[in-house]
Design a protein around this motif. Structure first.
Motif, PDB file in Angstrom:
ATOM      1  N   ILE A  25     -10.260   9.859  13.775  1.00 37.63           N
ATOM      2  CA  ILE A  25      -9.010   9.396  14.387  1.00 37.63           C
ATOM      3  C   ILE A  25      -7.864   9.426  13.386  1.00 37.63           C
ATOM      4  O   ILE A  25      -6.789   9.954  13.653  1.00 37.63           O
ATOM      5  N   THR A  26      -8.082   8.839  12.199  1.00 37.06           N
ATOM      6  CA  THR A  26      -6.980   8.701  11.242  1.00 37.06           C
ATOM      7  C   THR A  26      -6.465  10.050  10.760  1.00 37.06           C
ATOM      8  O   THR A  26      -5.285  10.172  10.400  1.00 37.06           O
ATOM      9  N   SER A  27      -7.313  11.058  10.769  1.00 36.04           N
ATOM     10  CA  SER A  27      -6.860  12.381  10.337  1.00 36.04           C
ATOM     11  C   SER A  27      -5.848  12.980  11.315  1.00 36.04           C
ATOM     12  O   SER A  27      -5.149  13.933  10.979  1.00 36.04           O
ATOM     13  N   ARG A  28      -5.748  12.411  12.521  1.00 36.95           N
ATOM     14  CA  ARG A  28      -4.854  12.957  13.535  1.00 36.95           C
ATOM     15  C   ARG A  28      -3.564  12.142  13.686  1.00 36.95           C
ATOM     16  O   ARG A  28      -2.665  12.555  14.404  1.00 36.95           O
ATOM     17  N   LEU A  29      -3.478  10.982  13.045  1.00 34.05           N
ATOM     18  CA  LEU A  29      -2.355  10.076  13.258  1.00 34.05           C
ATOM     19  C   LEU A  29      -1.207  10.337  12.291  1.00 34.05           C
ATOM     20  O   LEU A  29      -1.440  10.748  11.152  1.00 34.05           O
ATOM     21  N   PRO A  30       0.034  10.055  12.716  1.00 32.42           N
ATOM     22  CA  PRO A  30       1.162  10.156  11.791  1.00 32.42           C
ATOM     23  C   PRO A  30       1.114   8.996  10.814  1.00 32.42           C
ATOM     24  O   PRO A  30       0.825   7.859  11.186  1.00 32.42           O
ATOM     25  N   THR A  31       1.367   9.247   9.545  1.00 35.52           N
ATOM     26  CA  THR A  31       1.270   8.188   8.536  1.00 35.52           C
ATOM     27  C   THR A  31       2.618   7.606   8.149  1.00 35.52           C
ATOM     28  O   THR A  31       2.678   6.513   7.582  1.00 35.52           O
ATOM     29  N   GLY A  32       3.727   8.303   8.443  1.00 29.25           N
ATOM     30  CA  GLY A  32       5.024   7.796   8.034  1.00 29.25           C
ATOM     31  C   GLY A  32       5.103   7.704   6.520  1.00 29.25           C
ATOM     32  O   GLY A  32       4.490   8.487   5.798  1.00 29.25           O
ATOM     33  N   SER A  33       5.826   6.689   6.023  1.00 29.84           N
ATOM     34  CA  SER A  33       5.983   6.507   4.579  1.00 29.84           C
ATOM     35  C   SER A  33       5.751   5.058   4.165  1.00 29.84           C
ATOM     36  O   SER A  33       6.623   4.409   3.577  1.00 29.84           O
ATOM     37  N   PRO A  34       4.569   4.501   4.458  1.00 28.86           N
ATOM     38  CA  PRO A  34       4.313   3.126   4.018  1.00 28.86           C
ATOM     39  C   PRO A  34       4.088   3.078   2.513  1.00 28.86           C
ATOM     40  O   PRO A  34       3.749   4.088   1.878  1.00 28.86           O
ATOM     41  N   LEU A  35       4.294   1.905   1.924  1.00 35.53           N
ATOM     42  CA  LEU A  35       3.964   1.742   0.511  1.00 35.53           C
ATOM     43  C   LEU A  35       2.462   1.845   0.306  1.00 35.53           C
ATOM     44  O   LEU A  35       2.003   2.297  -0.736  1.00 35.53           O
ATOM     45  N   LEU A  36       1.707   1.401   1.312  1.00 37.05           N
ATOM     46  CA  LEU A  36       0.254   1.528   1.290  1.00 37.05           C
ATOM     47  C   LEU A  36      -0.203   1.663   2.727  1.00 37.05           C
ATOM     48  O   LEU A  36       0.081   0.802   3.564  1.00 37.05           O
ATOM     49  N   GLY A  37      -0.895   2.769   3.036  1.00 35.86           N
ATOM     50  CA  GLY A  37      -1.296   3.039   4.403  1.00 35.86           C
ATOM     51  C   GLY A  37      -2.714   2.636   4.710  1.00 35.86           C
ATOM     52  O   GLY A  37      -3.287   1.762   4.048  1.00 35.86           O
ATOM     53  N   PRO A  38      -3.343   3.267   5.718  1.00 36.35           N
ATOM     54  CA  PRO A  38      -4.688   2.899   6.129  1.00 36.35           C
ATOM     55  C   PRO A  38      -5.692   3.021   4.986  1.00 36.35           C
ATOM     56  O   PRO A  38      -5.576   3.889   4.118  1.00 36.35           O
ATOM     57  N   GLY A  39      -6.691   2.148   4.992  1.00 34.16           N
ATOM     58  CA  GLY A  39      -7.753   2.220   3.991  1.00 34.16           C
ATOM     59  C   GLY A  39      -8.044   0.885   3.341  1.00 34.16           C
ATOM     60  O   GLY A  39      -9.171   0.636   2.907  1.00 34.16           O
ATOM     61  N   ASP A  40      -7.060   0.006   3.232  1.00 29.92           N
ATOM     62  CA  ASP A  40      -7.273  -1.334   2.697  1.00 29.92           C
ATOM     63  C   ASP A  40      -7.269  -2.338   3.839  1.00 29.92           C
ATOM     64  O   ASP A  40      -7.157  -1.981   5.013  1.00 29.92           O
ATOM     65  N   ASP A  41      -7.390  -3.626   3.485  1.00 23.89           N
ATOM     66  CA  ASP A  41      -7.421  -4.657   4.519  1.00 23.89           C
ATOM     67  C   ASP A  41      -6.083  -4.813   5.218  1.00 23.89           C
ATOM     68  O   ASP A  41      -6.016  -5.276   6.356  1.00 23.89           O
ATOM     69  N   CYS A  42      -5.003  -4.470   4.551  1.00 25.19           N
ATOM     70  CA  CYS A  42      -3.664  -4.506   5.145  1.00 25.19           C
ATOM     71  C   CYS A  42      -2.875  -3.303   4.661  1.00 25.19           C
ATOM     72  O   CYS A  42      -3.120  -2.793   3.558  1.00 25.19           O
ATOM     73  N   ALA A  43      -1.939  -2.883   5.483  1.00 27.43           N
ATOM     74  CA  ALA A  43      -0.956  -1.904   5.025  1.00 27.43           C
ATOM     75  C   ALA A  43       0.185  -2.653   4.352  1.00 27.43           C
ATOM     76  O   ALA A  43       0.376  -3.849   4.563  1.00 27.43           O
ATOM     77  N   VAL A  44       0.945  -1.955   3.529  1.00 24.21           N
ATOM     78  CA  VAL A  44       2.138  -2.516   2.911  1.00 24.21           C
ATOM     79  C   VAL A  44       3.316  -1.668   3.348  1.00 24.21           C
ATOM     80  O   VAL A  44       3.351  -0.465   3.102  1.00 24.21           O
ATOM     81  N   VAL A  45       4.270  -2.314   4.042  1.00 24.10           N
ATOM     82  CA  VAL A  45       5.421  -1.619   4.604  1.00 24.10           C
ATOM     83  C   VAL A  45       6.695  -2.246   4.053  1.00 24.10           C
ATOM     84  O   VAL A  45       6.808  -3.468   3.984  1.00 24.10           O
ATOM     85  N   ALA A  46       7.634  -1.418   3.638  1.00 23.98           N
ATOM     86  CA  ALA A  46       8.880  -1.931   3.074  1.00 23.98           C
ATOM     87  C   ALA A  46       9.770  -2.533   4.152  1.00 23.98           C
ATOM     88  O   ALA A  46       9.840  -2.031   5.272  1.00 23.98           O
ATOM     89  N   ALA A  47      10.438  -3.634   3.817  1.00 25.28           N
ATOM     90  CA  ALA A  47      11.470  -4.239   4.663  1.00 25.28           C
ATOM     91  C   ALA A  47      12.709  -4.366   3.787  1.00 25.28           C
ATOM     92  O   ALA A  47      12.898  -5.370   3.099  1.00 25.28           O
ATOM     93  N   PRO A  48      13.573  -3.328   3.781  1.00 23.69           N
ATOM     94  CA  PRO A  48      14.652  -3.252   2.784  1.00 23.69           C
ATOM     95  C   PRO A  48      15.529  -4.490   2.693  1.00 23.69           C
ATOM     96  O   PRO A  48      15.947  -4.877   1.599  1.00 23.69           O
ATOM     97  N   ASP A  49      15.856  -5.149   3.822  1.00 22.68           N
ATOM     98  CA  ASP A  49      16.735  -6.312   3.715  1.00 22.68           C
ATOM     99  C   ASP A  49      15.965  -7.626   3.789  1.00 22.68           C
ATOM    100  O   ASP A  49      16.549  -8.689   3.970  1.00 22.68           O
ATOM    101  N   GLY A  50      14.635  -7.561   3.656  1.00 19.13           N
ATOM    102  CA  GLY A  50      13.818  -8.772   3.656  1.00 19.13           C
ATOM    103  C   GLY A  50      13.431  -9.258   5.024  1.00 19.13           C
ATOM    104  O   GLY A  50      12.702 -10.244   5.156  1.00 19.13           O
TER     105      GLY A  50
END
Length: 329
Positions: A25-50
């Motif tokens: 499944i994951t090989s077919r999904l768009p990943t965008g540009s997260p700081l940390l994507g699929p594979g760990d317990d959580c993803a890390v996504v930037a929130a520029p203005d907090g």
């Protein structure tokens, strides 16, 4: 729906197991540009203005879709589109999706791959740059897709449904009524002699080629118009998921105003759901952005939420608890 692709053939989720299914499944999904994507317990996504917006929505086989009428790609597209639209309705740009799938053990893995393809196609078309950053797999007797979506406000305040002011212009972006007309045709022509959803009847009736049916399966919400509305000074906004009338009533009650419609809309445009357009209010002197068009004006709060030609309009629409009894599910 691609007639040459049989998602219901091949190994099942029970035969392959979670890790192998996840890889496919994951090989077919768009990943965008997260700081940390699929594979760990959580993803890390930037929130520029907090700050960021977050929403969640489910699609359950029966009340929300039928395999007899929709392909796996259709289901993935629709699940993505409905959540992206909620993010846009806050004036935010979608930045990430998290997906949870619960499938019966006998579900072919190709079905889940098709859903992943639908997510990729929808994101590419509606919100380029957004990615699927994580999720979960489970099993259930009823196929269920649950999505959580995140959005970037870009330094702006969120646009709430409670901010409409007397004198504001009422405007919509997107289509009204097409998805409901498509669903009505499926219930009319896409059923067998017992009234159950039926793939063969759908094809034989020509419903597959109906553009309204296509909009029911794959809505095209005006995602970019959400941030545009925020920049243009929208005072209130929400996603038209359940129908213009019922959602206009929600905005009117939240803002403690009455909305007066100035255009003539048929009953399907007023009360049909799942188009996922945007309803917004703007200052009277604001230039309407993107695809927004004027349909009314905000008035002082009266006895009704919504008026047309001086008469109250019933603020009714799609309600999964009231409108679905489990038949044909």
């Amino acid at each position: 729906m691609d007639a040459t692709y049989d998602a219901w053939a091949g190994p099942t989720v029970g035969e392959l197991g979670e890790l192998a299914v996840l890889d496919r499944i994951t090989s077919r999904l768009p990943t965008g540009s997260p700081l940390l994507g699929p594979g760990d317990d959580c993803a890390v996504v930037a929130a520029p203005d907090g700050r960021f917006v977050v929403t969640t929505d489910m699609m359950v086989h029966g009340p929300d879709f039928r395999w007899a009428w929709s392909s796996p790609e259709d289901v993935g597209w629709k699940a993505a589109a409905t959540n992206l639209s909620d993010v846009a309705a806050m004036g935010a740009a979608p930045s990430g999706l998290v997906i949870a799938l619960a499938a019966p053990q006998a579900t072919p893995v190709a079905v889940l791959e098709g859903i992943a393809d639908g997510f990729r196609l929808a994101v590419d078309a509606l919100a380029p740059g957004c990615g699927v950053v994580g999720g979960d797999l489970s099993t259930s007797a009823t196929f269920t897709v649950a999505v959580t979506a995140f959005g970037d406000l870009g330094g702006r305040a969120p646009v709430l449904r409670s901010g409409a002011r007397v004198g504001d212009v009422v405007a919509v972006s997107g289509e009204l009524g097409r998805a409901a007309r498509g669903l009505a045709r499926l219930f009319r022509d896409g059923v067998d002699h017992q009234g159950e959803p039926d793939r063969a009847a759908t094809v034989a009736s020509g419903a597959d080629a109906d553009p309204d049916v296509d909009r029911q399966r794959r809505p095209v919400p005006p995602i970019a118009d959400g941030p545009r509305a925020a920049v243009a000074g929208a005072t209130a906004m929400l996603d038209l998921s359940d129908g213009l009338a019922i959602d206009a009533g929600r905005l009117a009650r939240a803002s403690r105003v009455t909305l007066l419609l100035e255009v003539d809309l048929d009953e399907v445009a007023l009360h049909g759901g799942e188009d996922h357009g945007l309803l917004a209010t703007f200052p009277a002197d604001a230039a309407l952005p993107g695809g927004f068009r004027r349909i009314g004006v905000v008035r002082d709060r009266g006895d009704a939420d919504l008026l047309r030609a001086g008469a109250p309009v019933p603020t009714t629409g799609w309600d999964p608890y009231a409108d679905w009894d489990g038949a044909a599910g």
